[in-house]
Design a protein around this motif. Sequence first.
Motif, short mmCIF file in Angstrom:
data_model
loop_
_atom_site.label_atom_id
_atom_site.label_comp_id
_atom_site.label_asym_id
_atom_site.label_seq_id
_atom_site.Cartn_x
_atom_site.Cartn_y
_atom_site.Cartn_z
N PHE A 61 0.84 -1.21 0.00
CA PHE A 61 0.00 0.00 0.00
C PHE A 61 0.87 1.25 0.00
O PHE A 61 0.36 2.35 0.09
CB PHE A 61 -0.93 -0.01 1.23
N GLU A 62 2.18 1.05 -0.03
CA GLU A 62 3.15 2.16 -0.14
C GLU A 62 4.12 1.78 -1.24
O GLU A 62 4.33 0.59 -1.51
CB GLU A 62 3.94 2.30 1.17
N ASN A 63 4.79 2.80 -1.80
CA ASN A 63 5.75 2.56 -2.88
C ASN A 63 6.92 1.71 -2.42
O ASN A 63 7.30 1.73 -1.24
CB ASN A 63 6.30 3.89 -3.40
N SER A 64 7.49 0.99 -3.35
CA SER A 64 8.68 0.18 -3.05
C SER A 64 9.37 -0.19 -4.35
O SER A 64 8.70 -0.43 -5.36
CB SER A 64 8.27 -1.11 -2.32
N THR A 65 10.68 -0.23 -4.33
CA THR A 65 11.44 -0.82 -5.44
C THR A 65 12.11 -2.09 -4.94
O THR A 65 11.81 -3.20 -5.40
CB THR A 65 12.51 0.18 -5.95
N ARG A 66 13.00 -1.94 -3.96
CA ARG A 66 13.82 -3.07 -3.47
C ARG A 66 12.99 -4.19 -2.83
O ARG A 66 13.14 -5.37 -3.16
CB ARG A 66 14.85 -2.57 -2.43
N THR A 67 12.14 -3.81 -1.89
CA THR A 67 11.45 -4.83 -1.09
C THR A 67 10.46 -5.63 -1.95
O THR A 67 10.43 -6.86 -1.88
CB THR A 67 10.71 -4.17 0.10
N LEU A 68 9.70 -4.92 -2.78
CA LEU A 68 8.70 -5.61 -3.61
C LEU A 68 9.38 -6.54 -4.62
O LEU A 68 9.03 -7.72 -4.73
CB LEU A 68 7.81 -4.59 -4.32
N PRO A 270 19.89 1.80 3.38
CA PRO A 270 18.83 0.87 2.95
C PRO A 270 18.24 1.24 1.60
O PRO A 270 17.57 0.41 0.97
CB PRO A 270 17.78 1.02 4.06
N GLY A 271 18.47 2.51 1.15
CA GLY A 271 17.83 3.01 -0.05
C GLY A 271 16.35 3.29 0.24
O GLY A 271 15.80 2.73 1.18
N ASN A 288 35.22 0.45 -2.42
CA ASN A 288 36.02 -0.07 -1.30
C ASN A 288 35.31 0.05 0.04
O ASN A 288 35.66 -0.64 0.99
CB ASN A 288 37.36 0.68 -1.21
N ARG A 289 34.35 0.95 0.13
CA ARG A 289 33.69 1.19 1.42
C ARG A 289 32.18 0.95 1.38
O ARG A 289 31.61 0.48 2.36
CB ARG A 289 33.93 2.65 1.87
N SER A 290 31.57 1.30 0.27
CA SER A 290 30.10 1.23 0.21
C SER A 290 29.64 -0.20 -0.08
O SER A 290 30.11 -0.84 -1.03
CB SER A 290 29.59 2.17 -0.88
N VAL A 291 28.69 -0.70 0.75
CA VAL A 291 28.14 -2.04 0.53
C VAL A 291 26.65 -1.95 0.18
O VAL A 291 25.88 -2.89 0.37
CB VAL A 291 28.36 -2.94 1.79
N ILE A 292 26.26 -0.79 -0.35
CA ILE A 292 24.84 -0.51 -0.56
C ILE A 292 24.20 -1.49 -1.56
O ILE A 292 23.10 -2.00 -1.33
CB ILE A 292 24.67 0.97 -1.00
N LEU A 293 24.93 -1.79 -2.65
CA LEU A 293 24.34 -2.74 -3.62
C LEU A 293 24.43 -4.17 -3.11
O LEU A 293 23.59 -5.01 -3.46
CB LEU A 293 25.01 -2.57 -4.99
N GLU A 294 25.43 -4.45 -2.27
CA GLU A 294 25.48 -5.79 -1.64
C GLU A 294 24.26 -5.96 -0.72
O GLU A 294 23.69 -7.06 -0.64
CB GLU A 294 26.78 -5.95 -0.86
N GLN A 295 23.86 -4.89 -0.03
CA GLN A 295 22.64 -4.97 0.81
C GLN A 295 21.45 -5.40 -0.06
O GLN A 295 20.63 -6.21 0.37
CB GLN A 295 22.34 -3.61 1.46
N VAL A 296 21.37 -4.82 -1.26
CA VAL A 296 20.24 -5.17 -2.13
C VAL A 296 20.29 -6.66 -2.49
O VAL A 296 19.26 -7.37 -2.43
CB VAL A 296 20.27 -4.30 -3.42
#
Length: 317
Positions: A61-68, A270-271, A288-296
């Motif tokens: 009922f709310e927008n989502s890209t990653r979770t959905l 989390p994005g 070397n530092r960001s794991v943002i896409l690994e979180q996805v």
Amino acid sequence: MSLDDLNSRTVSRKHLLGIEGFGKQDITTLLDVADTYAASNEQLRKSTDLLKGMTQVNLFFENSTRTLISFELAGKRHGMDVVNFNATSSSLAKGETLSDTLETVDAMQPDVLVVRHGKSGITTALADHVNCILVNAGDGTNEHPTQALLDALTIRRHLGGFEGKTIAICGDILHSRVAGSNIRLLSRMGANVRLVGPKDFLPTDGQFDAALFDSMDEGIKDADAVMMLRIQKERMDTTTAPSEDDYHTHYGLTKERLKLANDHAIVMHPGPMNRGVEIASDVADDKNRSVILEQVAMGVAVRMAVLDVFTRPLRNT
Ligand code: CP
């Protein structure tokens, strides 16, 4: 631990409504199983028939890209029939209540309902209305349990564990369900949790098992992981939102500021990100530092683990 042992473990709850109430053993089970899916997701052929014939309905009922998308992928990789409910074209527009909508979908006998909604506590309130397994995909400012699990999996892969590690969660803590679930999970697993942000974005002292900092520089000093959060304008009166430039100056994670954290510190988000506000682009993109896409990527593995582990009692009867 053998694969047989891992495949026979269960968790103590029927539904995944939040991290609240989850013990260390349940969290560890979900992370250990997710680790196996993180490995299988790197193979060319990622699908199994583990949950073939079972049905998953995603009600967002709310927008989502990653979770959905990751819940849909997780169900499909297990061979489930997956249906995505479209709130805007549903009979909610004709005046049907949320609980009637949920009971209607439940009467079609899905095995798992994944629900995202703007109202805090709604999934817990709805759990009594359904027979199937209910998974909270984010409710208001309350909880986002699968986000905390995927963040924990990412942290464990990089830092080796949680005990004694310092995790700085920075930004709009007050309006963030991601923060709520992460604080509960990380403190339960033995991490030192710091909450960093302007006073207006911090919870009251003592609300959580975490230290509060209104100075970004002090809050991230010697941290092992720095988790940035966006300002949740949709959950506040926008006239009280700070100016983006001002916020970036005082609370934005820049390369210079990141030097205060440990040399090996990972950068998380989390994005969705607001580049140039809570995080500078060159930090977000620093491989070397960001794991943002690994979180996805871990999000798909964690959601596969949730579908697998929570359906085990059904499959074992
Ligand atoms: N992190 C997160 O919940 O992202 P989405 O809103 O895109 O699902």
